[in-house]
Design a protein around this motif. Structure first.
Motif, short mmCIF file in Angstrom:
data_model
loop_
_atom_site.label_atom_id
_atom_site.label_comp_id
_atom_site.label_asym_id
_atom_site.label_seq_id
_atom_site.Cartn_x
_atom_site.Cartn_y
_atom_site.Cartn_z
N HIS A 26 7.50 0.46 -0.68
CA HIS A 26 6.23 0.99 -1.19
C HIS A 26 5.26 -0.12 -1.61
N ILE A 27 5.78 -1.15 -2.24
CA ILE A 27 4.88 -2.21 -2.70
C ILE A 27 4.33 -3.01 -1.51
N TYR A 56 11.92 1.43 -8.52
CA TYR A 56 12.50 0.23 -9.13
C TYR A 56 13.24 0.61 -10.42
N SER A 57 12.61 1.46 -11.22
CA SER A 57 13.23 1.87 -12.49
C SER A 57 14.48 2.69 -12.28
N LEU A 58 14.59 3.34 -11.10
CA LEU A 58 15.77 4.15 -10.78
C LEU A 58 16.87 3.34 -10.10
N GLY A 59 16.64 2.04 -9.92
CA GLY A 59 17.64 1.18 -9.30
C GLY A 59 17.56 1.11 -7.79
N ASP A 60 16.56 1.76 -7.21
CA ASP A 60 16.40 1.77 -5.75
C ASP A 60 15.43 0.66 -5.35
N LYS A 86 2.69 2.79 -8.21
CA LYS A 86 3.46 3.64 -9.13
C LYS A 86 4.76 4.10 -8.48
N LEU A 87 4.71 4.45 -7.20
CA LEU A 87 5.94 4.83 -6.50
C LEU A 87 6.95 3.68 -6.49
N GLN A 123 8.13 12.94 -5.91
CA GLN A 123 7.85 13.99 -4.93
C GLN A 123 6.37 14.34 -4.89
N ASP A 124 5.71 14.33 -6.05
CA ASP A 124 4.28 14.64 -6.09
C ASP A 124 3.43 13.47 -5.61
N LEU A 125 3.84 12.25 -5.93
CA LEU A 125 3.03 11.08 -5.58
C LEU A 125 3.09 10.74 -4.10
N THR A 126 4.22 11.01 -3.46
CA THR A 126 4.41 10.59 -2.07
C THR A 126 3.29 11.07 -1.14
N PRO A 127 2.94 12.37 -1.13
CA PRO A 127 1.86 12.78 -0.21
C PRO A 127 0.49 12.24 -0.57
#
Length: 473
Positions: A225-226, A214-218, A208-209, A190-194
Protein backbone atom coordinates in the motif's frame (compact mmCIF):
# COMPACT_ATOMS: atom_id res chain seq x y z
CA UNK A 1 -21.71 17.55 1.76
CA UNK A 2 -21.22 18.67 -1.82
CA UNK A 3 -19.00 15.69 -2.59
CA UNK A 4 -21.47 13.29 -1.04
CA UNK A 5 -24.44 14.68 -2.98
CA UNK A 6 -22.43 14.90 -6.17
CA UNK A 7 -21.48 11.22 -5.94
CA UNK A 8 -25.05 10.16 -5.18
CA UNK A 9 -26.52 12.13 -8.05
CA UNK A 10 -23.88 10.98 -10.47
CA UNK A 11 -24.23 7.30 -9.69
CA UNK A 12 -28.01 7.52 -9.61
CA UNK A 13 -28.01 9.22 -12.98
CA UNK A 14 -26.01 6.33 -14.35
CA UNK A 15 -28.76 3.95 -13.32
CA UNK A 16 -31.66 5.94 -14.80
CA UNK A 17 -29.78 6.50 -18.06
CA UNK A 18 -29.28 2.77 -18.44
CA UNK A 19 -31.42 2.52 -21.56
CA UNK A 20 -29.34 5.21 -23.30
CA UNK A 21 -26.07 3.44 -22.48
CA UNK A 22 -27.32 0.16 -23.91
CA UNK A 23 -28.39 1.55 -27.27
CA UNK A 24 -25.35 0.07 -28.97
CA UNK A 25 -26.24 -3.44 -27.95
CA UNK A 26 -28.03 -5.59 -30.49
CA UNK A 27 -31.71 -6.63 -30.17
CA UNK A 28 -32.03 -9.75 -28.05
CA UNK A 29 -28.82 -9.04 -26.17
CA UNK A 30 -30.15 -5.62 -25.21
CA UNK A 31 -33.33 -7.17 -23.81
CA UNK A 32 -31.42 -9.85 -21.94
CA UNK A 33 -28.98 -7.42 -20.41
CA UNK A 34 -31.76 -5.06 -19.42
CA UNK A 35 -33.54 -7.99 -17.76
CA UNK A 36 -30.41 -9.03 -15.82
CA UNK A 37 -29.76 -5.49 -14.64
CA UNK A 38 -33.35 -5.01 -13.53
CA UNK A 39 -33.40 -8.35 -11.72
CA UNK A 40 -30.07 -7.56 -10.14
CA UNK A 41 -31.40 -4.21 -8.89
CA UNK A 42 -34.51 -5.80 -7.36
CA UNK A 43 -32.61 -8.64 -5.73
CA UNK A 44 -30.01 -6.25 -4.35
CA UNK A 45 -32.76 -4.11 -2.84
CA UNK A 46 -34.27 -7.25 -1.30
CA UNK A 47 -30.93 -8.23 0.22
CA UNK A 48 -30.55 -11.35 -1.95
CA UNK A 49 -26.94 -10.63 -2.77
CA UNK A 50 -25.85 -13.98 -4.25
CA UNK A 51 -28.79 -14.01 -6.65
CA UNK A 52 -28.20 -10.37 -7.59
CA UNK A 53 -24.53 -11.11 -8.26
CA UNK A 54 -25.47 -13.95 -10.62
CA UNK A 55 -27.55 -11.58 -12.76
CA UNK A 56 -24.80 -8.95 -12.83
CA UNK A 57 -22.30 -11.63 -13.90
CA UNK A 58 -24.59 -12.32 -16.86
CA UNK A 59 -24.86 -8.61 -17.64
CA UNK A 60 -21.08 -8.22 -17.73
CA UNK A 61 -20.72 -11.28 -19.97
CA UNK A 62 -23.39 -9.91 -22.31
CA UNK A 63 -21.82 -6.46 -22.67
CA UNK A 64 -18.19 -6.17 -21.61
CA UNK A 65 -17.92 -2.62 -22.98
CA UNK A 66 -20.60 -1.10 -20.77
CA UNK A 67 -19.16 0.54 -17.66
CA UNK A 68 -22.53 0.38 -15.88
CA UNK A 69 -22.51 -3.42 -15.79
CA UNK A 70 -19.15 -3.38 -14.00
CA UNK A 71 -20.24 -0.59 -11.70
CA UNK A 72 -23.40 -2.39 -10.61
CA UNK A 73 -21.56 -5.67 -10.02
CA UNK A 74 -18.97 -3.82 -7.95
CA UNK A 75 -21.79 -2.45 -5.80
CA UNK A 76 -22.97 -6.00 -5.05
CA UNK A 77 -19.46 -7.16 -4.18
CA UNK A 78 -19.18 -4.24 -1.80
CA UNK A 79 -22.52 -5.05 -0.19
CA UNK A 80 -21.19 -8.59 0.36
CA UNK A 81 -18.13 -7.18 2.13
CA UNK A 82 -15.81 -8.24 -0.69
CA UNK A 83 -14.05 -4.94 -1.33
CA UNK A 84 -11.07 -6.59 -3.04
CA UNK A 85 -13.39 -8.27 -5.53
CA UNK A 86 -15.18 -4.97 -6.15
CA UNK A 87 -12.04 -3.01 -7.01
CA UNK A 88 -11.30 -4.62 -10.40
CA UNK A 89 -14.85 -3.89 -11.55
CA UNK A 90 -14.67 -0.31 -10.37
CA UNK A 91 -11.31 0.10 -12.08
CA UNK A 92 -12.79 -1.28 -15.30
CA UNK A 93 -15.73 1.13 -15.07
CA UNK A 94 -13.32 4.05 -14.68
CA UNK A 95 -11.24 2.87 -17.65
CA UNK A 96 -14.34 2.62 -19.84
CA UNK A 97 -15.68 6.00 -18.72
CA UNK A 98 -13.10 8.04 -16.76
CA UNK A 99 -15.53 10.83 -15.90
CA UNK A 100 -18.35 8.69 -14.57
CA UNK A 101 -17.76 9.90 -10.98
CA UNK A 102 -17.09 13.47 -12.03
CA UNK A 103 -19.45 16.46 -12.14
CA UNK A 104 -21.20 18.56 -9.50
CA UNK A 105 -24.60 18.59 -7.91
CA UNK A 106 -26.02 21.29 -10.14
CA UNK A 107 -24.94 19.50 -13.32
CA UNK A 108 -26.36 16.25 -12.00
CA UNK A 109 -29.67 17.92 -11.23
CA UNK A 110 -29.78 19.36 -14.75
CA UNK A 111 -29.18 15.91 -16.15
CA UNK A 112 -31.99 14.50 -14.02
CA UNK A 113 -34.30 17.27 -15.20
CA UNK A 114 -33.41 16.41 -18.78
CA UNK A 115 -34.36 12.81 -18.10
CA UNK A 116 -37.66 13.93 -16.57
CA UNK A 117 -38.39 16.13 -19.59
CA UNK A 118 -38.08 13.04 -21.80
CA UNK A 119 -39.96 10.87 -19.32
CA UNK A 120 -42.07 13.01 -16.95
CA UNK A 121 -43.29 9.92 -15.12
CA UNK A 122 -39.80 8.59 -14.45
CA UNK A 123 -40.21 7.73 -10.77
CA UNK A 124 -36.59 6.71 -10.19
CA UNK A 125 -35.27 10.13 -11.27
CA UNK A 126 -37.57 11.85 -8.79
CA UNK A 127 -36.72 9.35 -6.07
CA UNK A 128 -33.01 9.91 -6.51
CA UNK A 129 -33.37 13.67 -6.23
CA UNK A 130 -35.25 13.16 -2.97
CA UNK A 131 -32.54 10.81 -1.75
CA UNK A 132 -29.94 13.51 -2.35
CA UNK A 133 -31.65 15.68 0.27
CA UNK A 134 -31.99 12.73 2.66
CA UNK A 135 -28.34 11.91 2.15
CA UNK A 136 -27.22 15.41 3.08
CA UNK A 137 -29.21 15.30 6.32
CA UNK A 138 -27.81 11.91 7.24
CA UNK A 139 -24.28 13.04 6.47
CA UNK A 140 -24.66 16.01 8.79
CA UNK A 141 -25.97 13.73 11.54
CA UNK A 142 -23.06 11.31 11.08
CA UNK A 143 -20.51 14.11 11.41
CA UNK A 144 -22.27 15.50 14.46
CA UNK A 145 -22.28 12.17 16.32
CA UNK A 146 -18.66 11.58 15.32
CA UNK A 147 -17.52 14.89 16.79
CA UNK A 148 -19.49 14.09 19.94
CA UNK A 149 -17.46 10.90 20.30
CA UNK A 150 -20.44 8.62 19.74
CA UNK A 151 -18.76 6.46 17.10
CA UNK A 152 -21.27 3.64 17.31
CA UNK A 153 -24.14 6.02 16.52
CA UNK A 154 -22.15 7.57 13.71
CA UNK A 155 -21.56 4.12 12.18
CA UNK A 156 -25.28 3.36 12.35
CA UNK A 157 -26.11 6.56 10.43
CA UNK A 158 -23.31 5.97 7.94
CA UNK A 159 -24.67 2.52 7.16
CA UNK A 160 -27.77 4.20 5.76
CA UNK A 161 -25.65 6.79 3.92
CA UNK A 162 -23.55 4.08 2.28
CA UNK A 163 -26.64 2.05 1.47
CA UNK A 164 -27.90 5.02 -0.56
CA UNK A 165 -24.50 5.96 -1.97
CA UNK A 166 -22.16 2.95 -1.77
CA UNK A 167 -19.27 4.64 -3.56
CA UNK A 168 -19.14 7.90 -1.61
CA UNK A 169 -15.51 8.07 -0.40
CA UNK A 170 -16.20 10.66 2.32
CA UNK A 171 -18.69 8.42 4.11
CA UNK A 172 -16.46 5.36 3.88
CA UNK A 173 -13.46 7.28 5.18
CA UNK A 174 -15.50 8.65 8.09
CA UNK A 175 -16.82 5.20 8.97
CA UNK A 176 -13.28 3.80 8.76
CA UNK A 177 -12.17 6.45 11.25
CA UNK A 178 -15.01 5.40 13.57
CA UNK A 179 -13.93 1.76 13.35
CA UNK A 180 -10.33 2.72 14.12
CA UNK A 181 -11.39 4.62 17.22
CA UNK A 182 -13.52 1.65 18.30
CA UNK A 183 -10.58 -0.72 17.90
CA UNK A 184 -11.75 -2.59 14.79
CA UNK A 185 -8.96 -2.05 12.21
CA UNK A 186 -10.13 -4.89 9.94
CA UNK A 187 -13.46 -3.18 9.25
CA UNK A 188 -11.61 0.10 8.75
CA UNK A 189 -9.47 -1.58 6.10
CA UNK A 190 -12.56 -2.91 4.38
CA UNK A 191 -14.02 0.61 4.12
CA UNK A 192 -10.79 2.32 3.10
CA UNK A 193 -9.80 -0.13 0.36
CA UNK A 194 -12.36 1.00 -2.27
CA UNK A 195 -11.70 4.68 -1.56
CA UNK A 196 -8.26 4.33 -3.16
CA UNK A 197 -10.07 4.03 -6.51
CA UNK A 198 -12.79 6.57 -5.80
CA UNK A 199 -10.40 9.53 -5.81
CA UNK A 200 -7.85 10.33 -8.48
CA UNK A 201 -5.13 10.89 -5.89
CA UNK A 202 -5.95 9.27 -2.57
CA UNK A 203 -2.51 9.06 -1.03
CA UNK A 204 -4.07 9.56 2.39
CA UNK A 205 -6.04 6.32 2.09
CA UNK A 206 -2.99 4.38 0.92
CA UNK A 207 -0.96 5.73 3.83
CA UNK A 208 -3.66 4.89 6.37
CA UNK A 209 -4.13 1.41 4.90
CA UNK A 210 -0.40 0.82 5.08
CA UNK A 211 -0.29 1.95 8.70
CA UNK A 212 -3.26 -0.25 9.64
CA UNK A 213 -1.75 -3.36 8.07
CA UNK A 214 1.58 -2.52 9.71
CA UNK A 215 -0.07 -2.28 13.13
CA UNK A 216 -1.65 -5.71 12.55
CA UNK A 217 1.73 -7.30 11.83
CA UNK A 218 1.11 -7.64 8.08
CA UNK A 219 4.26 -5.90 6.90
CA UNK A 220 4.06 -7.25 3.33
CA UNK A 221 0.59 -5.81 2.71
CA UNK A 222 1.68 -2.59 4.42
CA UNK A 223 4.59 -2.32 2.01
CA UNK A 224 2.31 -2.86 -1.00
CA UNK A 225 0.00 0.00 0.00
CA UNK A 226 2.74 2.49 0.82
CA UNK A 227 4.36 1.80 -2.55
CA UNK A 228 1.05 2.69 -4.21
CA UNK A 229 1.15 6.02 -2.39
CA UNK A 230 4.64 6.73 -3.70
CA UNK A 231 3.60 5.79 -7.23
CA UNK A 232 1.16 8.68 -7.06
CA UNK A 233 3.80 11.05 -5.72
CA UNK A 234 7.34 9.86 -5.05
CA UNK A 235 8.05 13.04 -3.10
CA UNK A 236 5.23 12.60 -0.57
CA UNK A 237 7.08 13.08 2.73
CA UNK A 238 4.67 11.19 4.98
CA UNK A 239 4.51 8.20 2.67
CA UNK A 240 8.26 8.15 2.12
CA UNK A 241 8.99 8.29 5.85
CA UNK A 242 6.64 5.40 6.54
CA UNK A 243 7.95 3.51 3.50
CA UNK A 244 11.50 3.56 4.85
CA UNK A 245 10.36 2.12 8.19
CA UNK A 246 8.20 -0.62 6.66
CA UNK A 247 10.80 -1.59 4.09
CA UNK A 248 13.55 -1.81 6.70
CA UNK A 249 11.53 -4.01 9.06
CA UNK A 250 10.11 -6.17 6.29
CA UNK A 251 13.57 -6.81 4.89
CA UNK A 252 14.88 -7.82 8.32
CA UNK A 253 11.99 -10.22 8.99
CA UNK A 254 12.20 -11.80 5.54
CA UNK A 255 15.96 -12.15 5.86
CA UNK A 256 15.58 -13.86 9.25
CA UNK A 257 13.20 -16.44 7.78
CA UNK A 258 15.57 -17.08 4.88
CA UNK A 259 18.37 -17.74 7.37
CA UNK A 260 16.16 -20.24 9.21
CA UNK A 261 15.46 -22.04 5.94
CA UNK A 262 19.24 -22.24 5.46
CA UNK A 263 19.69 -23.66 9.01
CA UNK A 264 21.71 -20.57 9.99
CA UNK A 265 19.88 -20.29 13.29
CA UNK A 266 22.35 -18.12 15.21
CA UNK A 267 22.35 -15.52 12.44
CA UNK A 268 18.57 -15.64 12.34
CA UNK A 269 18.46 -14.90 16.07
CA UNK A 270 20.64 -11.84 15.54
CA UNK A 271 18.41 -10.66 12.72
CA UNK A 272 15.26 -10.99 14.85
CA UNK A 273 16.94 -9.13 17.70
CA UNK A 274 17.67 -6.31 15.26
CA UNK A 275 14.07 -6.33 14.07
CA UNK A 276 12.84 -5.85 17.65
CA UNK A 277 15.02 -2.74 17.89
CA UNK A 278 13.73 -1.47 14.55
CA UNK A 279 10.10 -1.72 15.73
CA UNK A 280 9.88 -1.73 19.53
CA UNK A 281 6.43 -0.17 19.87
CA UNK A 282 4.17 -2.76 18.20
CA UNK A 283 3.87 -5.93 20.34
CA UNK A 284 3.00 -8.22 17.42
CA UNK A 285 6.49 -7.90 15.95
CA UNK A 286 8.17 -8.53 19.30
CA UNK A 287 5.91 -11.56 19.80
CA UNK A 288 6.90 -12.90 16.39
CA UNK A 289 10.61 -12.34 17.06
CA UNK A 290 10.45 -14.05 20.45
CA UNK A 291 8.59 -17.01 18.95
CA UNK A 292 11.15 -17.51 16.20
CA UNK A 293 14.15 -17.00 18.51
CA UNK A 294 12.63 -19.67 20.76
CA UNK A 295 12.45 -21.98 17.74
CA UNK A 296 16.05 -21.25 16.73
CA UNK A 297 17.42 -21.92 20.22
CA UNK A 298 15.72 -25.31 20.24
CA UNK A 299 17.32 -26.10 16.90
CA UNK A 300 20.68 -25.09 18.39
CA UNK A 301 20.08 -27.49 21.32
CA UNK A 302 20.38 -24.57 23.77
CA UNK A 303 17.89 -26.05 26.21
CA UNK A 304 18.04 -23.56 29.10
CA UNK A 305 18.15 -20.47 26.88
CA UNK A 306 15.32 -21.88 24.79
CA UNK A 307 13.18 -22.53 27.88
CA UNK A 308 13.72 -18.95 29.06
CA UNK A 309 12.90 -17.33 25.71
CA UNK A 310 10.02 -19.70 24.96
CA UNK A 311 8.55 -19.00 28.40
CA UNK A 312 8.72 -15.28 27.74
CA UNK A 313 7.12 -15.78 24.34
CA UNK A 314 4.39 -17.89 25.94
CA UNK A 315 3.72 -15.19 28.52
CA UNK A 316 3.38 -12.60 25.76
CA UNK A 317 1.15 -14.82 23.61
CA UNK A 318 -0.40 -17.56 25.77
CA UNK A 319 -2.48 -19.11 22.96
CA UNK A 320 0.42 -19.61 20.55
CA UNK A 321 0.62 -23.37 19.96
CA UNK A 322 3.94 -23.10 18.10
CA UNK A 323 5.63 -21.58 21.14
CA UNK A 324 4.25 -24.30 23.38
CA UNK A 325 5.52 -27.04 21.07
CA UNK A 326 8.95 -25.47 20.84
CA UNK A 327 9.16 -25.12 24.62
CA UNK A 328 8.13 -28.78 24.91
CA UNK A 329 11.11 -29.70 22.75
CA UNK A 330 13.33 -27.56 24.96
CA UNK A 331 12.01 -29.38 28.04
CA UNK A 332 12.79 -32.70 26.35
CA UNK A 333 16.32 -31.47 25.63
CA UNK A 334 16.58 -30.73 29.34
CA UNK A 335 15.01 -34.12 30.20
CA UNK A 336 11.96 -32.50 31.82
CA UNK A 337 9.52 -34.88 30.22
CA UNK A 338 6.44 -34.19 32.32
CA UNK A 339 6.67 -30.45 31.57
CA UNK A 340 7.02 -31.32 27.89
CA UNK A 341 3.85 -33.40 28.04
CA UNK A 342 1.99 -30.53 29.74
CA UNK A 343 3.03 -28.13 26.98
CA UNK A 344 1.94 -30.52 24.26
CA UNK A 345 -1.43 -30.93 25.94
CA UNK A 346 -1.88 -27.17 26.18
CA UNK A 347 -0.74 -26.68 22.58
CA UNK A 348 -3.35 -29.19 21.48
CA UNK A 349 -6.07 -27.02 23.03
CA UNK A 350 -5.12 -24.11 20.76
CA UNK A 351 -4.41 -26.14 17.63
CA UNK A 352 -7.56 -26.40 15.52
CA UNK A 353 -5.78 -28.21 12.70
CA UNK A 354 -4.46 -31.16 14.66
CA UNK A 355 -6.35 -34.41 14.64
CA UNK A 356 -6.45 -36.49 17.79
CA UNK A 357 -5.87 -40.25 17.68
CA UNK A 358 -7.03 -42.91 20.07
CA UNK A 359 -4.01 -44.04 22.05
CA UNK A 360 -5.83 -47.10 23.28
CA UNK A 361 -5.06 -48.75 19.95
CA UNK A 362 -1.34 -48.41 20.62
CA UNK A 363 -1.46 -49.38 24.27
CA UNK A 364 -2.81 -52.88 23.89
CA UNK A 365 0.01 -54.87 25.48
CA UNK A 366 2.38 -55.25 28.36
CA UNK A 367 4.29 -52.14 29.38
CA UNK A 368 7.14 -54.30 30.64
CA UNK A 369 7.37 -56.06 27.27
CA UNK A 370 7.20 -52.75 25.40
CA UNK A 371 10.37 -51.60 27.18
CA UNK A 372 11.89 -55.07 27.31
CA UNK A 373 12.40 -55.05 31.08
CA UNK A 374 11.45 -57.50 33.79
CA UNK A 375 8.70 -56.90 36.33
CA UNK A 376 11.32 -56.34 39.01
CA UNK A 377 13.14 -53.59 37.03
CA UNK A 378 13.91 -50.49 39.10
CA UNK A 379 13.38 -46.87 37.99
CA UNK A 380 16.91 -46.47 36.60
CA UNK A 381 16.59 -49.62 34.49
CA UNK A 382 13.24 -48.46 33.12
CA UNK A 383 14.64 -45.05 32.14
CA UNK A 384 17.71 -46.64 30.51
CA UNK A 385 15.54 -48.96 28.42
CA UNK A 386 13.23 -46.08 27.51
CA UNK A 387 16.07 -43.89 26.25
CA UNK A 388 17.47 -46.65 24.08
CA UNK A 389 14.12 -47.46 22.46
CA UNK A 390 13.10 -43.81 22.13
CA UNK A 391 16.24 -43.14 20.13
CA UNK A 392 15.61 -46.19 17.97
CA UNK A 393 11.95 -45.42 17.23
CA UNK A 394 12.11 -41.64 17.01
CA UNK A 395 9.96 -40.70 13.95
CA UNK A 396 12.68 -38.41 12.59
CA UNK A 397 14.71 -41.54 11.87
CA UNK A 398 12.23 -42.63 9.20
CA UNK A 399 11.61 -41.23 5.74
CA UNK A 400 8.35 -42.60 4.33
CA UNK A 401 5.02 -41.47 5.76
CA UNK A 402 4.00 -45.06 6.46
CA UNK A 403 7.17 -45.74 8.45
CA UNK A 404 6.81 -42.46 10.29
CA UNK A 405 3.24 -43.28 11.33
CA UNK A 406 4.32 -46.68 12.60
CA UNK A 407 7.23 -45.10 14.47
CA UNK A 408 4.92 -42.55 16.05
CA UNK A 409 2.74 -45.31 17.49
CA UNK A 410 5.80 -47.18 18.76
CA UNK A 411 7.25 -44.02 20.24
CA UNK A 412 4.03 -43.17 22.06
CA UNK A 413 3.83 -46.71 23.44
CA UNK A 414 7.41 -46.43 24.67
CA UNK A 415 6.84 -43.04 26.31
CA UNK A 416 3.59 -44.23 27.89
CA UNK A 417 5.24 -47.38 29.23
CA UNK A 418 8.01 -45.36 30.81
CA UNK A 419 5.59 -42.96 32.49
CA UNK A 420 3.56 -45.83 33.99
CA UNK A 421 6.53 -47.86 35.22
CA UNK A 422 8.41 -45.00 36.91
CA UNK A 423 5.31 -43.87 38.83
CA UNK A 424 4.74 -46.20 41.82
CA UNK A 425 0.99 -45.67 42.01
CA UNK A 426 0.41 -46.11 38.26
CA UNK A 427 2.71 -49.15 38.20
CA UNK A 428 0.79 -50.72 41.08
CA UNK A 429 -2.48 -50.28 39.17
CA UNK A 430 -0.98 -51.88 36.06
CA UNK A 431 0.38 -54.80 38.05
CA UNK A 432 -3.14 -55.28 39.42
CA UNK A 433 -4.48 -55.65 35.87
CA UNK A 434 -5.69 -52.05 35.34
CA UNK A 435 -4.43 -49.72 32.59
CA UNK A 436 -3.85 -46.37 34.38
CA UNK A 437 -3.79 -44.49 31.05
CA UNK A 438 -7.20 -45.78 29.97
CA UNK A 439 -10.02 -43.93 31.81
CA UNK A 440 -12.49 -46.63 30.73
CA UNK A 441 -10.58 -49.29 32.67
CA UNK A 442 -10.58 -47.31 35.92
CA UNK A 443 -13.44 -47.54 38.43
CA UNK A 444 -13.25 -44.04 39.85
CA UNK A 445 -9.56 -44.27 40.69
CA UNK A 446 -7.93 -40.87 40.41
CA UNK A 447 -4.36 -41.24 41.61
CA UNK A 448 -1.61 -40.69 39.07
CA UNK A 449 -4.03 -39.47 36.42
CA UNK A 450 -1.92 -36.45 35.65
CA UNK A 451 1.05 -38.44 34.42
CA UNK A 452 1.90 -39.90 31.04
CA UNK A 453 0.50 -39.31 27.60
CA UNK A 454 -3.18 -38.53 28.06
CA UNK A 455 -5.94 -40.43 26.28
CA UNK A 456 -6.54 -39.13 22.72
CA UNK A 457 -3.28 -37.18 22.68
CA UNK A 458 -0.54 -37.45 20.06
CA UNK A 459 2.09 -34.70 19.96
CA UNK A 460 3.22 -35.73 16.50
CA UNK A 461 -0.16 -35.63 14.84
CA UNK A 462 -0.57 -31.88 15.12
CA UNK A 463 0.39 -30.44 11.77
CA UNK A 464 3.38 -28.76 13.38
CA UNK A 465 7.07 -29.04 12.58
CA UNK A 466 8.43 -29.86 16.03
CA UNK A 467 10.95 -32.67 16.59
CA UNK A 468 11.97 -34.55 19.69
CA UNK A 469 15.61 -34.69 20.68
CA UNK A 470 17.16 -36.74 23.44
CA UNK A 471 20.33 -36.62 25.47
CA UNK A 472 21.89 -39.93 26.33
CA UNK A 473 24.36 -40.85 29.02
Amino acid sequence: MESCRRTLCSLSLLCVLLDIQLDGVLGATHVEIEHHLEMGRKLLAAGQLAEALSHYHSAVEGDSKNYLTYYKRAAVFLAMGKSKSALPDLTKAILLKPDFLAGNTQEAREDFEAVLQRSPDHEEARDQLMKANELEELQEEAHATYHQGDYSASITVLERVIEISPWDPDSRELRAECYIRMGDPQKAIQDLTPTTKLRNDNRGAYLKLSMLHYSLGDHHESLNHIRECLRLDQDDKECFTHYKQVKKLSKQLDSAEELIEQYRFQEAISKYETAMKTEPSIPLYTNLAKERICFCLVKLNSALDAIDVCSEAHQRDPRNANVLRDRAEAFILNQEYEKAVEDYIEAKEFDSEGERIDLKEGLEGDYYKILGVGRSANKQEVIKAYRKLAQQWHPDNFQSETDKKEAEKKFIDIASAKEVLIDPEMRQKFDAGEDPLDPESQQGGGGGGGHGWPHHFNPFDSGGSFHFKFQHN
